[in-house]
Design a protein around this motif. Structure first.
Motif, mmCIF file in Angstrom:
data_model
loop_
_atom_site.group_PDB
_atom_site.id
_atom_site.type_symbol
_atom_site.label_atom_id
_atom_site.label_comp_id
_atom_site.label_asym_id
_atom_site.label_seq_id
_atom_site.Cartn_x
_atom_site.Cartn_y
_atom_site.Cartn_z
ATOM 1 N N VAL A 260 111.125 -14.428 -107.389
ATOM 2 C CA VAL A 260 111.135 -13.879 -106.024
ATOM 3 C C VAL A 260 110.247 -12.634 -105.975
ATOM 4 O O VAL A 260 109.455 -12.449 -105.046
ATOM 5 C CB VAL A 260 112.577 -13.551 -105.580
ATOM 6 N N SER A 264 106.546 -12.115 -103.918
ATOM 7 C CA SER A 264 106.246 -11.096 -102.917
ATOM 8 C C SER A 264 105.119 -10.188 -103.405
ATOM 9 O O SER A 264 104.290 -9.737 -102.619
ATOM 10 C CB SER A 264 107.511 -10.330 -102.528
ATOM 11 N N HIS A 290 114.852 -21.526 -99.744
ATOM 12 C CA HIS A 290 114.843 -20.720 -98.530
ATOM 13 C C HIS A 290 113.819 -19.609 -98.576
ATOM 14 O O HIS A 290 113.856 -18.687 -97.769
ATOM 15 C CB HIS A 290 116.240 -20.174 -98.250
ATOM 16 N N ILE A 291 112.943 -19.676 -99.553
ATOM 17 C CA ILE A 291 111.870 -18.716 -99.594
ATOM 18 C C ILE A 291 110.586 -19.489 -99.315
ATOM 19 O O ILE A 291 110.572 -20.722 -99.371
ATOM 20 C CB ILE A 291 111.840 -17.992 -100.956
ATOM 21 N N SER A 292 109.527 -18.771 -99.004
ATOM 22 C CA SER A 292 108.307 -19.454 -98.639
ATOM 23 C C SER A 292 107.159 -19.005 -99.541
ATOM 24 O O SER A 292 106.890 -17.809 -99.616
ATOM 25 C CB SER A 292 107.993 -19.142 -97.171
ATOM 26 N N PRO B 231 121.242 -18.893 -94.882
ATOM 27 C CA PRO B 231 119.815 -19.154 -94.686
ATOM 28 C C PRO B 231 119.561 -20.409 -93.863
ATOM 29 O O PRO B 231 118.718 -20.401 -92.971
ATOM 30 C CB PRO B 231 119.294 -19.308 -96.115
ATOM 31 N N ARG B 235 117.622 -20.748 -90.270
ATOM 32 C CA ARG B 235 116.499 -21.656 -90.060
ATOM 33 C C ARG B 235 116.698 -22.478 -88.783
ATOM 34 O O ARG B 235 115.818 -22.569 -87.922
ATOM 35 C CB ARG B 235 116.461 -22.587 -91.275
ATOM 36 N N ASN B 257 121.221 -12.753 -94.879
ATOM 37 C CA ASN B 257 120.962 -14.047 -95.501
ATOM 38 C C ASN B 257 120.393 -15.044 -94.487
ATOM 39 O O ASN B 257 119.504 -15.833 -94.811
ATOM 40 C CB ASN B 257 122.238 -14.598 -96.127
ATOM 41 N N VAL B 260 116.717 -14.437 -94.102
ATOM 42 C CA VAL B 260 115.850 -15.077 -95.100
ATOM 43 C C VAL B 260 115.438 -16.464 -94.607
ATOM 44 O O VAL B 260 114.269 -16.859 -94.708
ATOM 45 C CB VAL B 260 116.576 -15.178 -96.458
ATOM 46 N N SER B 264 111.544 -17.799 -93.470
ATOM 47 C CA SER B 264 110.812 -18.928 -94.038
ATOM 48 C C SER B 264 110.547 -19.981 -92.963
ATOM 49 O O SER B 264 109.505 -20.630 -92.972
ATOM 50 C CB SER B 264 111.550 -19.485 -95.252
ATOM 51 N N ILE B 287 117.518 -8.380 -101.584
ATOM 52 C CA ILE B 287 116.499 -9.320 -101.115
ATOM 53 C C ILE B 287 115.601 -8.675 -100.064
ATOM 54 O O ILE B 287 114.418 -9.007 -99.956
ATOM 55 C CB ILE B 287 117.157 -10.611 -100.571
ATOM 56 N N ILE B 291 111.468 -9.569 -100.479
ATOM 57 C CA ILE B 291 110.933 -10.711 -99.754
ATOM 58 C C ILE B 291 109.723 -10.191 -99.002
ATOM 59 O O ILE B 291 109.519 -8.986 -98.876
ATOM 60 C CB ILE B 291 112.013 -11.310 -98.823
#
Lengths: 354, 354
Positions: A260, A264, A290-292, B231, B235, B257, B260, B264, B287, B291
DNA sequence: CTGAAAGCGCTTACAG
DNA sequence: CTGAAAGCGCTTACAG
């Protein structure tokens, strides 16, 4: 001073009275004493009385008499680490099979006098301990001193020392990740590794190295870091690797949380993942999807690690012997998502240094 | 069958013998019994013997005698939720002041018969319970049925019902987030909220609404969702809001959360944060700064929430009364990072629908 | 100033 | 087939 914790509640004696038998019989029926011969009739009366009075045994009395608490502790550096969620479930499920309750705590401050470990393991609180040491404190000898007579299992630990241990196949995980990238055509691979004193970091580095050797590639020391499993260490590792003379096209990140940070840091440096840099991380948690971009990872048998740790601990408590177990089933497997790309690819835009 | 858990260890009697006094005196010295008059001389002998034998009292015996275990449980839906880390520390610190140990567990399966809650709260395991219900299961009445006599504190709970409760100022958090964005010039604000049956979601929605009203703005129902704090719900919420006729320029996300997931999803839809859409999330965890872009958040007094929950529980155990506490100190505060921008700004590129 | 004794609720040899 | 009794290690009125 605290008051008594609950109103009067059924005791063995109450059940015995209602069933018209002695407490001995009730106790034996409830514990399915094999030496006990009772008429089925009597047994039924006892069971009925237990139900009617809603009897459950008093743990304190039982613990005092049996000299065991019926609880084990699971101590980890950071309970909020998502990897740990599965471990906990595994431990709980395996412990429940033996009617053991699991107490969860942080494995901190092993150096201090008044730490959680000692407090939990004071006389009669727990019967055994599963502990994952903090990465910064990888000398389990402290435990020997702290808890000389406590059945203990070290988790995420490969060395065969004075204590029992369970681990997953960290070497295979890193080997799998690296050869996945190699099969994609990459031949410039880096490793963002863990702290060098931890056995997981050593194993992952070894597995990474083997994949390169098997493919006839060379390890580039300047593409390998050993900074740890946290986002900020991942960030720092990325910075260091990017300052190398030549640059890799792909990275194996030994831990998803570090990944992670890598992601970033890459974005901050204007480097596109996966277009310019492929990433594969070890461990598969919710953040991966859930991250891009969604992270390609290696899924490990983490639930089984927890369950195995509990089963090993139960055997250690049982017969005092020592075990070292490597959990390989199910085998590490790729969770293929969006942080990697073949190399070379049409239109690929390599990282160029200005 | 499990064996006894440890080798013979010093008992009160051993200490008494070595100090040349009776067990009563040792017990009273160790518990600082105010009714006890001993010669300083004697007291010192006792203390020395305790030290030499490395005596610690047996919890099972103590629990049996005192009818309390010296442990409380903290049950949360998901121990790996990073928000929870601070809560745990707060609870532990406040509990330690009273020599209470904290058992950590998951608050799952309240509907089932054989659940963690009941198993932990069997006779004599714990003296009290702090519980955060799952968002999907917001009826605390189940607890009354499950544990009629267990001192219990509901966490993250605003309603004044049959059980004691502690909460943070969720309304103020959302109000602060919204007015922060309004002060930046935004007047099209959406809210990605929690499940509507939870009291935190209701409070956050109310606070959000108040900020808009105070600024003379209108709530747009199509910019408000109530899907939860995960998450994937974030979305989905983003998807719904993006399908509205007009679009907001900024979103308050009721949980980090969920944010996040929003982030994304935005990236997947080619929407730049913060250039095209500003985001402020409630709760500040690791996070947020790892992020990309780093999230602007509202930091809440989460450690204090945990500590207060423990202190309230101790009072409930003490005198059986009921408390409802709102933790407002320290007050919610903005953690300003990179997910927001003023509006309108030079060269701003609004989200246009195709 | 200090000690002998009861009892918390269990389990388990032992006796019948 | 079933029960009386000892004892796990503490705390605490009560007695002296």
């Amino acid at each position: 001073m605290l008051q008594p914790m609950m109103k009067p509640v059924a005791r063995l004696r109450d059940v015995a009275e209602r069933a018209g038998v002695s407490v001995s019989v009730v106790s034996r029926v409830l514990n399915s004493d094999p030496n006990l011969r009772v008429r089925e009739d009597t047994r039924q009366r006892v069971l009925r009385a237990v139900g009617e009075l809603n009897y459950t045994h008093n743990h304190a009395a039982r613990a005092l008499r049996l000299r065991r608490s019926g609880a084990i502790a699971l101590l980890v550096p950071d309970v909020t680490n998502a990897i740990f969620s599965e471990i906990f479930r595994g431990v709980e499920d395996a412990a429940a099979e033996q009617d053991l309750v699991v107490l969860l705590g942080r494995s901190e401050w092993l150096d201090e006098k008044n730490n959680v470990v000692s407090r939990l393991s004071q006389q009669g609180r727990i019967d055994g301990l599963i502990i994952q040491l903090r990465d910064e404190e990888p000398s389990p000898h402290i435990l020997d001193l702290l808890l000389p007579d406590m059945p203990t299992v070290l988790m995420h630990w490969h060395q065969r020392g004075g204590l029992s241990s369970v681990a997953i196949d960290d070497a295979e995980a890193a080997r799998l990740a690296a050869s996945f990238l190699i099969d994609l055509g990459h031949h410039s691979l880096g490793l963002i590794g863990g702290l060098p004193q931890t056995s997981t970091a050593q194993a992952r580095e070894a597995g990474f190295g083997r994949a390169l050797i098997d493919a006839g590639l060379k390890c580039q020391p300047e593409w390998m870091t050993r900074l740890g499993y946290t986002p900020s260490s991942g960030r720092e590792a990325f910075r260091r690797i990017m300052s190398a003379t030549h640059l890799p096209t792909a990275l194996v990140v030994a831990n998803i949380n570090a990944a992670v940070g890598v992601l970033s840091a890459a974005r901050d440096n204007g480097i596109e993942v996966p277009e310019q840099l492929s990433l594969v991380a070890i461990h598969d948690t919710w953040i991966a999807e859930h991250i891009s971009p969604p992270l390609t990872t290696v899924r490990m048998p983490i639930y089984e690690l927890g369950a195995t740790a509990a089963r090993v601990l139960i055997r250690v408590m049982d017969n005092g012997s020592k075990y070292h177990v490597l959990v390989r089933d199910p085998a590490p497997v790729m969770a293929v998502r969006g942080s990697h790309m073949p190399f070379p690819r049409a239109g690929a835009c390599l990282i160029s240094r200005q």
